[in-house]
Write an enzyme that holds these catalytic residues in place. Structure first.
Site, PDB file in Angstrom:
ATOM      1  N   ALA A  15       0.806  -1.214   0.000  1.00  0.00           N
ATOM      2  CA  ALA A  15       0.000   0.000   0.000  1.00  0.00           C
ATOM      3  C   ALA A  15       0.843   1.270   0.000  1.00  0.00           C
ATOM      4  O   ALA A  15       0.305   2.360  -0.153  1.00  0.00           O
ATOM      5  CB  ALA A  15      -0.933   0.007   1.207  1.00  0.00           C
ATOM      6  N   SER A  17       4.473   1.026  -1.351  1.00  0.00           N
ATOM      7  CA  SER A  17       5.516   0.863  -2.361  1.00  0.00           C
ATOM      8  C   SER A  17       5.312  -0.466  -3.062  1.00  0.00           C
ATOM      9  O   SER A  17       4.542  -1.311  -2.618  1.00  0.00           O
ATOM     10  CB  SER A  17       6.912   0.908  -1.723  1.00  0.00           C
ATOM     11  OG  SER A  17       7.112  -0.190  -0.850  1.00  0.00           O
ATOM     12  N   GLY A  18       6.018  -0.637  -4.162  1.00  0.00           N
ATOM     13  CA  GLY A  18       5.960  -1.889  -4.905  1.00  0.00           C
ATOM     14  C   GLY A  18       7.343  -2.301  -5.318  1.00  0.00           C
ATOM     15  O   GLY A  18       8.287  -1.495  -5.320  1.00  0.00           O
ATOM     16  N   GLY A  84      -5.319  -6.236   0.017  1.00  0.00           N
ATOM     17  CA  GLY A  84      -6.672  -6.735  -0.220  1.00  0.00           C
ATOM     18  C   GLY A  84      -7.699  -5.654  -0.474  1.00  0.00           C
ATOM     19  O   GLY A  84      -7.398  -4.462  -0.497  1.00  0.00           O
ATOM     20  N   ASP A 243      -1.274 -10.483  -0.661  1.00  0.00           N
ATOM     21  CA  ASP A 243       0.116 -10.527  -0.209  1.00  0.00           C
ATOM     22  C   ASP A 243       0.295 -11.293   1.095  1.00  0.00           C
ATOM     23  O   ASP A 243       1.301 -11.985   1.295  1.00  0.00           O
ATOM     24  CB  ASP A 243       0.721  -9.119  -0.109  1.00  0.00           C
ATOM     25  CG  ASP A 243      -0.124  -8.130   0.679  1.00  0.00           C
ATOM     26  OD1 ASP A 243      -1.098  -8.538   1.342  1.00  0.00           O
ATOM     27  OD2 ASP A 243       0.184  -6.917   0.620  1.00  0.00           O
ATOM     28  N   THR A 265       2.638  -1.962   6.138  1.00  0.00           N
ATOM     29  CA  THR A 265       1.786  -0.809   6.405  1.00  0.00           C
ATOM     30  C   THR A 265       0.660  -1.204   7.350  1.00  0.00           C
ATOM     31  O   THR A 265       0.333  -0.495   8.299  1.00  0.00           O
ATOM     32  CB  THR A 265       1.210  -0.255   5.089  1.00  0.00           C
ATOM     33  OG1 THR A 265       2.289   0.127   4.234  1.00  0.00           O
ATOM     34  CG2 THR A 265       0.328   0.951   5.353  1.00  0.00           C
ATOM     35  N   GLY A 412       8.157  -6.372   6.106  1.00  0.00           N
ATOM     36  CA  GLY A 412       9.068  -5.258   6.305  1.00  0.00           C
ATOM     37  C   GLY A 412       9.300  -4.894   7.752  1.00  0.00           C
ATOM     38  O   GLY A 412      10.353  -4.354   8.103  1.00  0.00           O
TER      39      GLY A 412
END
Length: 496
Positions: A15, A17-18, A84, A243, A265, A412
């Site tokens: 939500a 970064s990618g 999601g 994810d 996040t 993360g």
């Protein structure tokens, strides 16, 4: 396979970064190489908060282009996983109706109230197993069609975010089970649309495409994309398209009764089960039930995760104060423990904004000293998150009857060693941290399973255990953390 590495690409959209990661499986060891990373920030357009899908698809293409370069053998496949609930509508000609709305769009609260006037929270929960929250697809879609009914003609299809990427990669429309299970539109614990609920809310049944399982090969890249990338027929695969589902697949767990925290996040904390928990207590405590890649259920609670810290950092950057994550932790380490606590899941922390000021006001309004320094604010956030995890562990014991003896933390948040240690301290059980890139690892490993190069979920987890280091944090300072937990439990939930 011998010693020849086998390559796949995993596109993991968070939500904030990618990234596109290239996975290489050599025997029984997976290695990951990040080939492209990019920001993923919402855009306020008029009164709508949207995702910039065109930019995100461009970044995905950039990642694929980089991912196919310099390999000793062709890349076999690509799969996308995302957060999601969010979705888009695609018309009969394959055109995107509009940019997908962001789950933090403030109007979703009204849409939720409109639905609850038709179906009660209790009934929704028993039908879908998904906790009614304003971010849910169900409420977003209901409101969307109330405002723009013409967008849902019989040729229009709903696609969740990873399904949308997969469609524009392969030309195939389908909804993968684990991502669809976040929507509130499936039967509880089952891989089928809840036709009765869909009909009751007046949603067109034609919107909903076929559901497919993790491991499904949708097809190959379109001819245009193969020409653009100068590559062969790379397959497009559904893995755990949510994810968290992919992250859970990569947990290097040998026991079966663990709790998990997928920390980014959002922090999603829960347990894996055979059946959903649909009790009134489970609903009242805020637990939801979503699908796993093995057809089981993850009974979990959405916690606020690193969102508060990310928003504080953004605000400080707006004020031209630039801190690395390491500097923030160093600042926090100099502050005395448990000075101020907050409820990370308070409703007024949901939307973007001046988060340090909201935190200060929250603490004042709950009769505490306001954290004024950067270090005090960071420590307040991390200690409060750890105490929230402790509360969630207690609640999992309440609704399931068993207390998990260990927590596996992935994502993360594992980089934040202070949070990992605080979580062990607060929960009173060991925390096994790693892998960091669990979603990408699980995404890749599930592609290999689809290709027959890995077997069951147990086999996937064995490869993850052989491939990634973990760190175990043992509980410390139990007495002071118990005292802090008592104070945390007394904090009132309030509007700032």
């Amino acid at each position: 396979m011998g010693n020849q590495a086998s390559y796949v690409l995993a596109a993991d959209f968070g939500a904030g970064s990618g990234r596109v990661v290239r996975g290489a499986l050599d025997g029984r060891r997976l290695t990951l190489q990040e080939v492209h990373r990019f920001a993923n920030e919402p855009v306020q357009l008029g009164d709508e908060l949207c995702w910039d899908f065109l930019r995100l698809f461009h970044e995905l293409k950039q990642g694929i282009q980089k991912g196919v370069e310099g390999t000793s053998s062709p890349v076999q496949s690509i799969a996308v996983d995302t957060w999601g609930v969010d979705y888009a509508l695609v018309d009969g000609a394959g055109r995107l109706r509009r940019n997908p709305r962001h789950y933090r769009d403030a109007r979703h609260a009204k849409f939720m109230n409109d639905v609850l006037a038709v179906v009660s929270e209790r009934e929704l929960y028993s039908m879908s197993g998904v906790l009614p929250q304003q971010i849910n697809t169900l409420f977003q879609l209901f409101g969307h069609l109330q405002e723009s009914a013409a967008e849902a003609d019989e040729d229009t299809r709903l696609l969740f975010m990873p399904d949308l990427f997969h469609y524009y990669l392969s030309g195939e429309q389908a909804c993968e089970y684990t991502i669809a299970s976040t929507s509130g539109l499936l039967h509880a614990g089952e891989s089928r649309w809840n036709e009765a609920l869909i009909s009751r809310l007046g949603l067109p049944a034609s919107l909903f495409p076929r559901l497919v399982q993790p491991g499904t090969v949708l097809g190959t890249l379109t001819g245009d994309l193969m020409n653009e990338f100068r590559t062969g027929p790379m397959q497009v695969v559904c893995t755990g398209s949510h994810d968290t589902a992919s992250a859970l697949a990569a947990i290097p767990a040998f026991e079966s009764d663990f709790a998990f925290i997928s920390c980014g996040t959002w922090s999603l904390m829960g347990v894996e089960r055979e059946l959903p928990v649909l009790s009134d207590l489970s609903r009242e405590l805020g637990f939801t039930n979503e699908g796993t890649v093995s057809g089981r259920v993850r009974t979990l609670k959405n916690r606020s995760g690193l969102w508060l810290l990310q928003e504080c950092r953004r605000q400080w950057q707006r004020e031209n104060r630039w801190y690395s994550h390491e500097e923030l932790i160093q600042c926090a380490s100099t502050v005395r423990s448990h000075q101020s606590l907050l409820l990370p899941g308070d409703d007024d922390f949901i939307s973007p904004g001046d988060m340090p000021e909201r935190i200060r006001r929250h603490c004042l309004n709950t009769g505490q000293k306001a954290p004024e320094t950067v270090g005090a604010i960071v420590r307040c956030i991390l200690e409060s998150l750890a105490l929230e995890f402790r509360q969630t562990l207690d609640e999992l014991e309440q609704i399931t009857g068993t207390r998990p003896p260990v927590i596996h933390m992935v994502g993360g948040g594992v980089h934040n060693r202070m949070l990992c240690q605080f979580t062990a301290n607060a929960a009173g059980v060991p925390v096994i941290a790693g892998p960091v890139e669990a979603s990408s690892a699980g995404n890749c490993l599930l592609q290999y399973a689809a290709h027959g190069e890995a077997g069951s979920l147990s086999d996937v987890r064995d490869i993850a255990a052989a491939s990634f280091d973990t760190e175990t944090y043992m509980p410390q300072d139990s007495e002071c953390w118990e005292e802090a937990y008592g104070r945390y439990r007394q904090l009132p939930r309030l509007k700032i």
